[in-house]
Write a protein that holds these residues in place. Sequence first.
Motif, PDB file in Angstrom:
ATOM      1  N   PHE A 189       0.825  -1.398  -0.097  1.00 43.63           N
ATOM      2  CA  PHE A 189       0.093  -0.206   0.082  1.00 43.63           C
ATOM      3  C   PHE A 189       0.471   1.118  -0.050  1.00 43.63           C
ATOM      4  O   PHE A 189       2.274   1.133   0.073  1.00 43.63           O
ATOM      5  N   TYR A 247      -4.298   9.855   1.639  1.00 44.63           N
ATOM      6  CA  TYR A 247      -5.155   8.682   1.421  1.00 44.63           C
ATOM      7  C   TYR A 247      -4.272   7.418   1.254  1.00 44.63           C
ATOM      8  O   TYR A 247      -3.210   7.405   0.958  1.00 44.63           O
ATOM      9  N   LYS A 248      -4.301   6.544   1.862  1.00 40.84           N
ATOM     10  CA  LYS A 248      -4.027   4.943   2.380  1.00 40.84           C
ATOM     11  C   LYS A 248      -4.657   3.946   1.270  1.00 40.84           C
ATOM     12  O   LYS A 248      -6.110   4.400   1.084  1.00 40.84           O
ATOM     13  N   VAL A 249      -4.240   3.745   0.286  1.00 38.96           N
ATOM     14  CA  VAL A 249      -4.550   3.622  -0.933  1.00 38.96           C
ATOM     15  C   VAL A 249      -3.998   2.626  -1.512  1.00 38.96           C
ATOM     16  O   VAL A 249      -2.687   2.133  -0.945  1.00 38.96           O
ATOM     17  N   GLN A 250      -4.069   0.589  -2.009  1.00 38.78           N
ATOM     18  CA  GLN A 250      -3.861  -0.175  -2.781  1.00 38.78           C
ATOM     19  C   GLN A 250      -4.296  -0.277  -4.692  1.00 38.78           C
ATOM     20  O   GLN A 250      -5.263   0.059  -4.838  1.00 38.78           O
ATOM     21  N   ASP A 266      -8.307  -0.217  -6.037  1.00 33.40           N
ATOM     22  CA  ASP A 266      -9.242   1.020  -4.924  1.00 33.40           C
ATOM     23  C   ASP A 266      -9.064   2.337  -5.823  1.00 33.40           C
ATOM     24  O   ASP A 266      -9.017   2.586  -6.763  1.00 33.40           O
ATOM     25  N   LEU A 325     -10.724   5.639  -5.272  1.00 36.92           N
ATOM     26  CA  LEU A 325     -11.037   6.867  -4.546  1.00 36.92           C
ATOM     27  C   LEU A 325     -11.198   8.375  -5.098  1.00 36.92           C
ATOM     28  O   LEU A 325     -11.793   8.738  -6.537  1.00 36.92           O
ATOM     29  N   ALA A 381      -2.848   5.856 -11.412  1.00 37.58           N
ATOM     30  CA  ALA A 381      -4.388   5.568 -11.376  1.00 37.58           C
ATOM     31  C   ALA A 381      -5.258   6.285 -12.568  1.00 37.58           C
ATOM     32  O   ALA A 381      -4.754   7.098 -13.939  1.00 37.58           O
ATOM     33  N   LYS A 383      -9.540   5.084  -9.871  1.00 38.44           N
ATOM     34  CA  LYS A 383      -8.664   3.806  -9.691  1.00 38.44           C
ATOM     35  C   LYS A 383      -7.536   3.703 -10.069  1.00 38.44           C
ATOM     36  O   LYS A 383      -6.964   3.847 -11.089  1.00 38.44           O
ATOM     37  N   ILE A 384      -7.124   2.984  -8.532  1.00 32.99           N
ATOM     38  CA  ILE A 384      -5.491   2.766  -8.240  1.00 32.99           C
ATOM     39  C   ILE A 384      -5.670   2.059  -9.382  1.00 32.99           C
ATOM     40  O   ILE A 384      -5.629   0.676  -8.896  1.00 32.99           O
TER      41      ILE A 384
END
Length: 211
Positions: free
Chosen positions: A2, A12-15, A18, A20, A60, A97-98
């Motif tokens: 992440f 923001y914490k993203v993987q 995800d 967003l 993204a 979208k990541i």
Amino acid sequence: MFAVIKTGGKQYKVQAGDMLRVERLAADAGEKVQFNEILMLGGDSPVVGSPLVADAGVQAEIIDQIKGDKVIHFVKRRRKHSSKRTKGHRQKLTLVKITDILASGAEKSDVKAAIGTGSVSVSAPAAAPAPKKEKAKPAKAATASGADDLKKLSGVGPALEKKLLEAGITTFAQIAAWTDADVADMDEKLSFKGRIEREGWIEQAKELAKG
């Protein structure tokens, strides 16, 4: 794996995978962008930036340009015949979208940087290098290029004038043409806290624009 990214003044914490909602980006649906302000990479070997992780990025895909939920803004003016006003505001957002998290190699990728729409208006003057002594006096530089003296507005001093100039607001005509949505956007973006309506800037700007 992440990552913690920063965009639009928020973190923001993203993987990968995800979805967003972030502050509106200057990109169209279907485009691919890259967030370059990476504060931390997590996983088997966590890396914490100081303040950013060098050469890291998060890519993204732009899904859509949307609006957030309506926020009701209520203003009650004292000492002005007790007038009051209620209006709504919907923040402009971008749905992304990541797709990828890059621990390295972000600087060499050909993916364009994710830039907020609020930065676009000031990106042009920032691109031209200026002498160091001019950076401390943005207001004088703007006046020389034909801008109005915004300090003539009630409650506007050098600090507020600097904020307006950095946001691309240089003339009374621009302020006189503001809509309710523009006022709400400037209130939020520059933390004016209702000052625009309280001081009556739009009415003052209309008179000042007449010369």
